[in-house]
Design an enzyme around this catalytic site. Structure first.
Site, PDB file in Angstrom:
ATOM      1  NE  ARG A 100     -38.607 -28.708  38.568  1.00  0.00           N
ATOM      2  CZ  ARG A 100     -39.934 -28.648  38.651  1.00  0.00           C
ATOM      3  NH1 ARG A 100     -40.613 -29.745  38.906  1.00  0.00           N
ATOM      4  NH2 ARG A 100     -40.560 -27.495  38.492  1.00  0.00           N
ATOM      5  CD  GLN A 143     -50.689 -18.073  40.954  1.00  0.00           C
ATOM      6  OE1 GLN A 143     -51.672 -17.374  41.186  1.00  0.00           O
ATOM      7  NE2 GLN A 143     -49.506 -17.574  40.623  1.00  0.00           N
ATOM      8  CD  GLU A 186     -47.206 -32.017  43.141  1.00  0.00           C
ATOM      9  OE1 GLU A 186     -46.785 -33.091  42.677  1.00  0.00           O
ATOM     10  OE2 GLU A 186     -47.091 -30.938  42.552  1.00  0.00           O
ATOM     11  NE  ARG A 187     -41.557 -34.599  45.008  1.00  0.00           N
ATOM     12  CZ  ARG A 187     -40.277 -34.294  44.773  1.00  0.00           C
ATOM     13  NH1 ARG A 187     -39.974 -33.468  43.782  1.00  0.00           N
ATOM     14  NH2 ARG A 187     -39.330 -34.796  45.499  1.00  0.00           N
ATOM     15  CB  THR A 229     -48.476 -26.985  47.679  1.00  0.00           C
ATOM     16  OG1 THR A 229     -48.191 -25.618  47.405  1.00  0.00           O
ATOM     17  CG2 THR A 229     -49.925 -27.116  48.097  1.00  0.00           C
ATOM     18  N   GLY A 230     -47.482 -29.794  48.034  1.00  0.00           N
ATOM     19  CA  GLY A 230     -47.667 -31.235  48.204  1.00  0.00           C
ATOM     20  C   GLY A 230     -49.109 -31.619  48.493  1.00  0.00           C
ATOM     21  CG  HIS A 259     -51.553 -32.270  41.805  1.00  0.00           C
ATOM     22  ND1 HIS A 259     -51.958 -31.165  42.517  1.00  0.00           N
ATOM     23  CD2 HIS A 259     -52.532 -33.206  41.957  1.00  0.00           C
ATOM     24  CE1 HIS A 259     -53.132 -31.421  43.085  1.00  0.00           C
ATOM     25  NE2 HIS A 259     -53.505 -32.642  42.755  1.00  0.00           N
ATOM     26  N   GLY A 260     -48.292 -31.082  39.022  1.00  0.00           N
ATOM     27  CA  GLY A 260     -47.032 -31.060  38.294  1.00  0.00           C
ATOM     28  C   GLY A 260     -46.280 -32.369  38.337  1.00  0.00           C
ATOM     29  CE  LYS A 288     -42.203 -24.275  45.477  1.00  0.00           C
ATOM     30  NZ  LYS A 288     -42.822 -24.344  44.134  1.00  0.00           N
ATOM     31  CG  HIS A 315     -53.173 -27.535  40.280  1.00  0.00           C
ATOM     32  ND1 HIS A 315     -52.647 -26.326  40.673  1.00  0.00           N
ATOM     33  CD2 HIS A 315     -52.313 -28.474  40.732  1.00  0.00           C
ATOM     34  CE1 HIS A 315     -51.518 -26.521  41.329  1.00  0.00           C
ATOM     35  NE2 HIS A 315     -51.291 -27.817  41.373  1.00  0.00           N
ATOM     36  NE  ARG A 362     -52.208 -28.174  44.586  1.00  0.00           N
ATOM     37  CZ  ARG A 362     -51.979 -28.935  45.660  1.00  0.00           C
ATOM     38  NH1 ARG A 362     -52.839 -28.942  46.665  1.00  0.00           N
ATOM     39  NH2 ARG A 362     -50.891 -29.696  45.726  1.00  0.00           N
TER      40      ARG A 362
END
Length: 204
Positions: free
Chosen positions: A115, A11, A87-88, A21-22, A157-158, A98, A9, A60
């Protein structure tokens, strides 16, 4: 052989605010909307037509997919929403800044939470946990779709996409922490028999 398009997605407003966010259902930022539209334009320039589209249940990703499809002249194509592509879950880190989290817990610890493959943040999911819900859906639903259709798109998502890339690109547990997926950038795979045989990243 089918084409599989993976796109993170654009930004989100919490990406812009540097917050974890998750599963929080935040919208795209103005930059994120632009990124999604630009991604659609790059795919349109390739002459791509999507046959079936998947997305998570978070707006998103849904709206990124919608903006891409609109750019392709396919705004009426219904996306299949799947919670497995969410997302996770960041647990106790959700909503936190962060940088402030790094100040409290240390740069190394936060990097591990973000990570590493199998170390989760407090009360949250690791990438391994995310993989345990994402990969079965990918192998049982999305891969068969690439066999039944010419072009399949996944807007997610990432971390759910990192789980998928880990399989497609045969990335080890040790290498996966270094994999970064930019927002709004299409990854275009050619897939045969469930395996990637070619990959292109459509950057601006």
């Amino acid at each position: 052989m089918g084409t599989l398009i993976l796109i993170r997605h654009g930004q989100s407003v919490w990406n812009a605010e540097n917050r974890f966010t998750g599963w929080v259902n935040v919208p795209l930022s103005e930059q994120g909307i632009t990124e999604a539209k630009d991604a659609g334009a790059r795919l349109a320039a390739e002459g791509i037509t999507v046959d079936i589209a998947f997305t998570s249940e978070l707006q998103r990703a849904i709206n990124t997919g919608r903006f891409v499809l609109e750019a392709l002249g396919q705004g009426d194509l219904t996306q299949i929403e799947a919670w497995q592509l969410n997302e996770r879950f960041y647990g106790a880190l959700t909503g936190r800044d962060k940088d402030q989290t790094r100040e409290e817990f240390g740069e190394e610890q936060v990097h591990i939470w973000r990570r590493s493959y199998d170390i989760p943040p407090p009360a949250g999911e690791s990438l391994a946990d995310t993989s345990r819900r994402t990969i079965p859906y990918f192998t049982e639903t999305i891969i068969p779709a690439t066999e039944a259709h010419d072009v399949v798109m996944v807007a997610a998502h990432g971390n759910s996409l990192r789980a998928i890339l880990k399989v497609l690109d045969d990335v080890s547990d040790e290498e996966i922490p270094g994999i970064e997926i930019a927002t709004g950038v299409p990854y275009v795979y050619e897939v045969a028999d469930g395996r990637a045989v070619d990959k292109r990243i459509l950057t601006g």
